[in-house]
Scaffold this motif. Structure first.
Motif, PDB file in Angstrom:
ATOM      1  N   ALA A   1      25.487 -37.211   4.164  1.00  0.00           N
ATOM      2  CA  ALA A   1      24.474 -36.248   4.611  1.00  0.00           C
ATOM      3  C   ALA A   1      25.109 -35.037   5.287  1.00  0.00           C
ATOM      4  O   ALA A   1      24.497 -33.965   5.373  1.00  0.00           O
ATOM      5  CB  ALA A   1      23.495 -36.931   5.568  1.00  0.00           C
TER       6      ALA A   1
ATOM      7  N   ASN B   1      14.365 -50.014   6.029  1.00  0.00           N
ATOM      8  CA  ASN B   1      15.182 -49.661   4.870  1.00  0.00           C
ATOM      9  C   ASN B   1      16.473 -50.466   4.801  1.00  0.00           C
ATOM     10  O   ASN B   1      17.025 -50.673   3.714  1.00  0.00           O
ATOM     11  CB  ASN B   1      15.495 -48.158   4.877  1.00  0.00           C
ATOM     12  CG  ASN B   1      14.318 -47.320   4.419  1.00  0.00           C
ATOM     13  OD1 ASN B   1      13.356 -47.830   3.842  1.00  0.00           O
ATOM     14  ND2 ASN B   1      14.362 -46.025   4.690  1.00  0.00           N
TER      15      ASN B   1
ATOM     16  N   THR C   1      15.401 -43.511   8.056  1.00  0.00           N
ATOM     17  CA  THR C   1      16.784 -43.781   7.692  1.00  0.00           C
ATOM     18  C   THR C   1      16.972 -45.298   7.656  1.00  0.00           C
ATOM     19  O   THR C   1      16.006 -46.061   7.644  1.00  0.00           O
ATOM     20  CB  THR C   1      17.753 -43.093   8.674  1.00  0.00           C
ATOM     21  OG1 THR C   1      19.089 -43.285   8.200  1.00  0.00           O
ATOM     22  CG2 THR C   1      17.615 -43.637  10.086  1.00  0.00           C
TER      23      THR C   1
ATOM     24  N   GLU D   1      15.051 -37.887  -6.507  1.00  0.00           N
ATOM     25  CA  GLU D   1      14.530 -37.929  -5.146  1.00  0.00           C
ATOM     26  C   GLU D   1      13.016 -37.689  -5.149  1.00  0.00           C
ATOM     27  O   GLU D   1      12.252 -38.420  -4.499  1.00  0.00           O
ATOM     28  CB  GLU D   1      15.246 -36.844  -4.330  1.00  0.00           C
ATOM     29  CG  GLU D   1      15.263 -37.042  -2.842  1.00  0.00           C
ATOM     30  CD  GLU D   1      16.175 -36.013  -2.195  1.00  0.00           C
ATOM     31  OE1 GLU D   1      16.947 -36.372  -1.309  1.00  0.00           O
ATOM     32  OE2 GLU D   1      16.125 -34.824  -2.609  1.00  0.00           O
ATOM     33  N   ASP D   2      12.576 -36.684  -5.893  1.00  0.00           N
ATOM     34  CA  ASP D   2      11.153 -36.347  -5.939  1.00  0.00           C
ATOM     35  C   ASP D   2      10.332 -37.444  -6.613  1.00  0.00           C
ATOM     36  O   ASP D   2       9.233 -37.777  -6.162  1.00  0.00           O
ATOM     37  CB  ASP D   2      10.947 -35.024  -6.683  1.00  0.00           C
ATOM     38  CG  ASP D   2      11.476 -33.826  -5.913  1.00  0.00           C
ATOM     39  OD1 ASP D   2      11.706 -33.964  -4.693  1.00  0.00           O
ATOM     40  OD2 ASP D   2      11.678 -32.765  -6.541  1.00  0.00           O
TER      41      ASP D   2
ATOM     42  N   ASN E   1      10.773 -43.265   2.536  1.00  0.00           N
ATOM     43  CA  ASN E   1      11.587 -42.057   2.512  1.00  0.00           C
ATOM     44  C   ASN E   1      11.442 -41.190   3.750  1.00  0.00           C
ATOM     45  O   ASN E   1      12.063 -40.131   3.843  1.00  0.00           O
ATOM     46  CB  ASN E   1      11.300 -41.243   1.247  1.00  0.00           C
ATOM     47  CG  ASN E   1       9.906 -40.638   1.232  1.00  0.00           C
ATOM     48  OD1 ASN E   1       9.095 -40.908   2.109  1.00  0.00           O
ATOM     49  ND2 ASN E   1       9.631 -39.820   0.226  1.00  0.00           N
ATOM     50  N   ASP E   2      10.634 -41.628   4.716  1.00  0.00           N
ATOM     51  CA  ASP E   2      10.535 -40.881   5.973  1.00  0.00           C
ATOM     52  C   ASP E   2      11.386 -41.528   7.062  1.00  0.00           C
ATOM     53  O   ASP E   2      11.284 -41.167   8.234  1.00  0.00           O
ATOM     54  CB  ASP E   2       9.078 -40.802   6.442  1.00  0.00           C
ATOM     55  CG  ASP E   2       8.492 -42.164   6.777  1.00  0.00           C
ATOM     56  OD1 ASP E   2       9.019 -43.187   6.281  1.00  0.00           O
ATOM     57  OD2 ASP E   2       7.504 -42.222   7.546  1.00  0.00           O
TER      58      ASP E   2
ATOM     59  N   SER F   1      26.120 -43.296   3.674  1.00  0.00           N
ATOM     60  CA  SER F   1      25.052 -42.317   3.463  1.00  0.00           C
ATOM     61  C   SER F   1      25.019 -41.295   4.605  1.00  0.00           C
ATOM     62  O   SER F   1      24.744 -40.116   4.381  1.00  0.00           O
ATOM     63  CB  SER F   1      23.701 -43.005   3.325  1.00  0.00           C
ATOM     64  OG  SER F   1      23.169 -43.422   4.568  1.00  0.00           O
TER      65      SER F   1
ATOM     66  N   GLN G   1      15.958 -40.795  -0.615  1.00  0.00           N
ATOM     67  CA  GLN G   1      16.845 -39.694  -0.274  1.00  0.00           C
ATOM     68  C   GLN G   1      18.149 -39.798  -1.064  1.00  0.00           C
ATOM     69  O   GLN G   1      18.731 -40.863  -1.218  1.00  0.00           O
ATOM     70  CB  GLN G   1      17.154 -39.699   1.224  1.00  0.00           C
ATOM     71  CG  GLN G   1      15.933 -39.675   2.123  1.00  0.00           C
ATOM     72  CD  GLN G   1      15.496 -41.059   2.574  1.00  0.00           C
ATOM     73  OE1 GLN G   1      15.296 -41.942   1.751  1.00  0.00           O
ATOM     74  NE2 GLN G   1      15.364 -41.248   3.885  1.00  0.00           N
ATOM     75  N   ARG G   2      18.631 -38.640  -1.520  1.00  0.00           N
ATOM     76  CA  ARG G   2      19.799 -38.620  -2.401  1.00  0.00           C
ATOM     77  C   ARG G   2      21.042 -39.220  -1.760  1.00  0.00           C
ATOM     78  O   ARG G   2      21.892 -39.790  -2.446  1.00  0.00           O
ATOM     79  CB  ARG G   2      20.071 -37.195  -2.897  1.00  0.00           C
ATOM     80  CG  ARG G   2      20.520 -36.209  -1.838  1.00  0.00           C
ATOM     81  CD  ARG G   2      20.578 -34.797  -2.398  1.00  0.00           C
ATOM     82  NE  ARG G   2      19.252 -34.310  -2.755  1.00  0.00           N
ATOM     83  CZ  ARG G   2      19.034 -33.214  -3.474  1.00  0.00           C
ATOM     84  NH1 ARG G   2      20.053 -32.493  -3.914  1.00  0.00           N
ATOM     85  NH2 ARG G   2      17.804 -32.833  -3.752  1.00  0.00           N
ATOM     86  N   ARG G   3      21.167 -39.115  -0.456  1.00  0.00           N
ATOM     87  CA  ARG G   3      22.381 -39.646   0.180  1.00  0.00           C
ATOM     88  C   ARG G   3      22.484 -41.163   0.022  1.00  0.00           C
ATOM     89  O   ARG G   3      23.590 -41.703  -0.063  1.00  0.00           O
ATOM     90  CB  ARG G   3      22.427 -39.252   1.652  1.00  0.00           C
ATOM     91  CG  ARG G   3      21.308 -39.809   2.534  1.00  0.00           C
ATOM     92  CD  ARG G   3      21.398 -39.184   3.913  1.00  0.00           C
ATOM     93  NE  ARG G   3      20.356 -39.617   4.830  1.00  0.00           N
ATOM     94  CZ  ARG G   3      20.551 -40.479   5.819  1.00  0.00           C
ATOM     95  NH1 ARG G   3      21.742 -41.033   5.999  1.00  0.00           N
ATOM     96  NH2 ARG G   3      19.559 -40.795   6.634  1.00  0.00           N
TER      97      ARG G   3
ATOM     98  N   LYS H   1      27.498 -34.977  -4.997  1.00  0.00           N
ATOM     99  CA  LYS H   1      26.284 -34.316  -4.509  1.00  0.00           C
ATOM    100  C   LYS H   1      26.233 -32.861  -4.996  1.00  0.00           C
ATOM    101  O   LYS H   1      25.161 -32.360  -5.362  1.00  0.00           O
ATOM    102  CB  LYS H   1      26.244 -34.375  -2.977  1.00  0.00           C
ATOM    103  CG  LYS H   1      24.965 -33.821  -2.383  1.00  0.00           C
ATOM    104  CD  LYS H   1      24.834 -34.150  -0.899  1.00  0.00           C
ATOM    105  CE  LYS H   1      25.881 -33.495  -0.043  1.00  0.00           C
ATOM    106  NZ  LYS H   1      25.601 -33.655   1.408  1.00  0.00           N
TER     107      LYS H   1
END
Length: 319
Positions: free
Chosen positions: A316, A291, A226, A101-102, A223-224, A312, A107-109, A90
């Motif tokens: 984080a 997810n 977990t 991510e964008d 992405n909003d 993950s 999410q990167r995790r 990370k």
């Protein structure tokens, strides 16, 4: 990205006769040529294969029954060194993780956790020659149609120049690179993040990160949210509510007495969640969201999805 469950064995093409294999290879080359694979690629990829790889056939037929508990599976994969190495990655790739991510909305995790669980951040990707392994499995006959399709996709990857043949290594079943994509998954979802005209999930970390994220995004990642969380159940809880096929909103689970493991209330969001007891009554319970189901598209295993989700969570934390 390969689920190993034992299946019944057939021996349709278990022919030790070299002439039989040679005839089969001629048919394969004819089919591959008709599918658009160049003569040069077929010559380079197939000319030296004179017989199936015995080790691949042996491993495929002798896959052990899955006897490890989910808790043991998870605990062996979320070790201190894997958490430490994930946090190191990370810190090492913040720019690429941010771009991925964008662009893909994952999410990167979670991208890091998949990378860590699949190949320990690229350390263990498999050393079988993919084309030769897939030829062997296609010829064997146990799941020949499936592996023949994967073989043709693998030949397309070589033909497109994404990876030199000698570097096209993977698992005994043909799962490739640092994200362990089967060839068909590679062709559908792998990404050239570096923009060099090649997709290299064997050596290019940006391509690995972007390809994993692209697969999750295409599979419905939100992405909003977990993945879920471990929870504590009240005494006498109705276990008929357990299972992925059952969904209730979080406020309903709260009303039924379900709490976070530290006793705090559940989040107030009106998310649908399912309750899992992967090792049966009395084992650790989990509430899982949509997810989690996306992670099961990657690998249809609750143990795998839980390991990714829990790793993950650890990634984080900290730097």
């Amino acid at each position: 990205m390969w689920s190993t469950k034992r299946r019944s064995v057939s021996f349709l093409n278990n022919d030790p006769n070299k002439e039989g294999f040679a005839q089969w290879m001629v048919g394969l080359q004819t089919e591959a040529a008709a599918a658009g694979i160049s003569h040069r690629t077929l010559e380079r990829a197939l000319a030296d294969i004179k017989k199936p790889l015995a080790k691949v056939i042996d491993v495929d037929r002798k896959q052990p029954e899955f006897t490890q508990t989910v808790q043991d599976y998870v605990s062996t994969r979320i070790s201190g060194y894997r958490i430490k190495d994930g946090r190191k990655m990370k810190r090492r790739y913040p720019i690429w993780l941010g771009r991925v991510e964008d662009r893909h909305g994952v999410q990167r995790r979670f991208i890091l956790a998949l990378w860590g669980i699949e190949t320990n951040y690229g350390r263990h990707t498999g050393n079988f020659p993919v084309i030769e392994a897939l030829v062997s499995l296609s010829y064997d006959g146990r799941r020949s149609d499936y592996f023949r399709r994967e073989l043709l996709e693998a030949l397309r990857i070589v033909d497109a120049g994404h990876i030199p043949l000698k570097h096209m290594k993977g698992s005994w079943a043909g799962a490739m690179g640092q994200c362990q994509f089967m060839p068909s998954v590679f062709c559908a979802y792998a990404v050239d993040a570096e923009g060099d005209g090649r997709i290299d999930i064997w050596h290019s970390v940006p391509d690995v990160l972007a390809s994993g994220a692209n697969f999750l995004a295409a599979s419905g990642w939100k992405n909003d949210q977990t993945w879920g969380r471990p929870v504590k159940l009240p005494k006498g809880f109705d276990t008929s509510l357990v299972g992925l096929e059952k969904r209730l909103p979080l406020p309903k689970w709260q009303a039924l007495g379900v709490r976070r493991v530290d006793g705090r209330a559940l989040p107030r969001r009106n998310l649908d969640a399912s309750l899992l007891l992967p090792d049966g009554p009395g084992s650790q319970a989990y509430l899982v969201y949509d997810n989690f189901r996306v992670l099961r598209v990657w690998n249809k295993s609750n143990a795998f999805a839980l390991a990714v989700g829990l790793l993950s969570d650890q990634l984080a934390k900290g730097k």
